[in-house]
Write an enzyme that holds these catalytic residues in place. Structure first.
Site, mmCIF file in Angstrom:
data_model
loop_
_atom_site.group_PDB
_atom_site.id
_atom_site.type_symbol
_atom_site.label_atom_id
_atom_site.label_comp_id
_atom_site.label_asym_id
_atom_site.label_seq_id
_atom_site.Cartn_x
_atom_site.Cartn_y
_atom_site.Cartn_z
ATOM 1 N N LYS A 72 0.835 -1.204 0.000
ATOM 2 C CA LYS A 72 0.000 0.000 0.000
ATOM 3 C C LYS A 72 0.871 1.256 0.000
ATOM 4 O O LYS A 72 0.584 2.222 -0.705
ATOM 5 C CB LYS A 72 -0.951 -0.021 1.215
ATOM 6 C CG LYS A 72 -2.061 -1.050 1.043
ATOM 7 C CD LYS A 72 -2.869 -1.342 2.291
ATOM 8 C CE LYS A 72 -3.798 -2.530 2.010
ATOM 9 N NZ LYS A 72 -4.573 -2.981 3.171
ATOM 10 N N GLN A 77 -4.792 -1.778 9.268
ATOM 11 C CA GLN A 77 -4.639 -3.106 8.662
ATOM 12 C C GLN A 77 -5.245 -4.172 9.584
ATOM 13 O O GLN A 77 -4.912 -4.248 10.753
ATOM 14 C CB GLN A 77 -3.143 -3.383 8.404
ATOM 15 C CG GLN A 77 -2.868 -4.688 7.692
ATOM 16 C CD GLN A 77 -3.443 -4.715 6.263
ATOM 17 O OE1 GLN A 77 -3.308 -3.758 5.506
ATOM 18 N NE2 GLN A 77 -4.094 -5.809 5.904
ATOM 19 N N ASP A 87 -11.319 2.533 3.434
ATOM 20 C CA ASP A 87 -11.590 1.098 3.261
ATOM 21 C C ASP A 87 -13.093 0.838 3.056
ATOM 22 O O ASP A 87 -13.480 -0.250 2.644
ATOM 23 C CB ASP A 87 -11.140 0.322 4.507
ATOM 24 C CG ASP A 87 -9.805 -0.381 4.287
ATOM 25 O OD1 ASP A 87 -9.466 -0.655 3.115
ATOM 26 O OD2 ASP A 87 -9.121 -0.667 5.280
#
Ligand code: NAD
Length: 278
Positions: free
Chosen positions: A51, A95, A118
């Site tokens: 990422k 994460q 997200d």
């Protein structure tokens, strides 16, 4: 049979993001993504690094927070609160999975919906459900791009989604509905999975079981999207679909690797840019 090339399409999206990012920066608006990793799970570390690399490519500033395994929920929530208030931070990504002392739902809820790139916050999930603008979970959003950019017609088609997770199956079904498909969701309690899958013009498989779907589940000429990522007994990557068994029966299919996988990060980049553009 035609392969749906996720590597190529994700690269196109990242290049478009790069242009949009340059435009934002020229207006004095620099997008920044805060990436939080708790603990040192090797797979998570690889995802976080990928990422960061994608951010660098697109021109997004990435802020990295690597916290020890024993971090408490209160400590993580305090960090998120600070990032929520910081106007220079565009998006916040935690994460997953988190260590067991931390409640994932509480963490997801703590992220400001405006920075929830997200698309996991209930406010964004609710917006998707009622058709309002908001952030959409990156993997299913990426699958819509794969279909559209491969000229697959969605409206009016029978779409079967296998899997009802909050991250993939449910948002996937809602997105296909938004694109006017007739959508069926299958899951571990579905009776006659084969019979239902056989009706699908577009079959999207997010079941989490290596090579589970073979040609007995696939209608002749269907489009098959394989979300699964596994390593088999020979350490070879494979999906939830038995590619070799179905490939001669489909019109289009995503390979593993190189199908859905690369799309997730590309759509994350898209969401960060979109957050700054709003
Ligand atoms: P999950 O385990 O949360 O969900 C699996 C779903 O499959 C469940 O809803 C369950 O009801 C259903 N299921 C299980 N067994 C079944 C059966 N026998 N018949 C019918 N349905 C059944 O998994 P997930 O997080 O949705 O991920 C699914 C797969 O996609 C995994 O292999 C995961 O690694 C992969 N994944 C890939 C990406 C990517 O970027 N490509 C992103 C997320 C997940």
């Amino acid at each position: 049979m035609e392969l749906i090339d996720g590597k190529l399409i994700s690269q196109q999206i990242k290049d478009e993001c790069k242009e949009r990012c340059a435009k934002l920066k020229a207006e004095g608006k620099e997008p920044a993504l805060a990436v939080i990793l708790v603990g040192s799970d090797p797979a998570s570390s690889i995802y976080v690094n990928n990422k960061k690399k994608a951010c660098e490519y697109v021109g997004i500033k990435s802020l990295s927070y690597e916290l020890p395994e024993e971090t408490t929920e209160a400590e993580l929530l305090k960090l998120i609160d600070g990032l929520n208030r910081d106007d220079s931070v565009t998006g916040i990504l935690v994460q997953l999975p988190l260590p067991k002392q931390i409640n994932e739902d509480a963490v997801i809820r703590a992220i400001s919906p405006k920075k929830d790139v997200d698309g996991f916050h209930v406010e964004n999930v609710g917006a998707l459900c009622v058709g309002e603008p908001g952030f959409v979970s990156c993997t299913p959003a990426g699958i819509i791009q794969l279909l559209k950019r491969s000229n697959v017609d969605i409206a009016g088609k029978n779409c079967v989604v296998i899997g009802r997770s909050n991250i993939v199956g449910k948002p996937m079904a809602l997105l296909m509905l938004r694109e006017n498909a007739t959508v069926t969701i299958c899951h571990s309690k579905t009776a006659d999975l084969k019979g239902i899958c056989k009706q699908a013009d577009i079959l999207i498989v997010a079941i989490g079981k290596p090579r589970f779907i073979n040609s007995e589940y696939v209608k002749e000429g269907a489009v098959v999207i394989d979300v699964g990522i596994h390593r088999d007994e020979n350490n070879k990557m494979c999906g939830d679909v038995d590619f070799d068994d179905v490939k001669d029966h489909v019109s289009k299919i995503t390979p593993v690797p190189g199908g859905v996988g690369p799309m997730t990060i590309a759509m994350l980049m898209n969401n960060v840019i979109e957050a700054k553009e709003r």
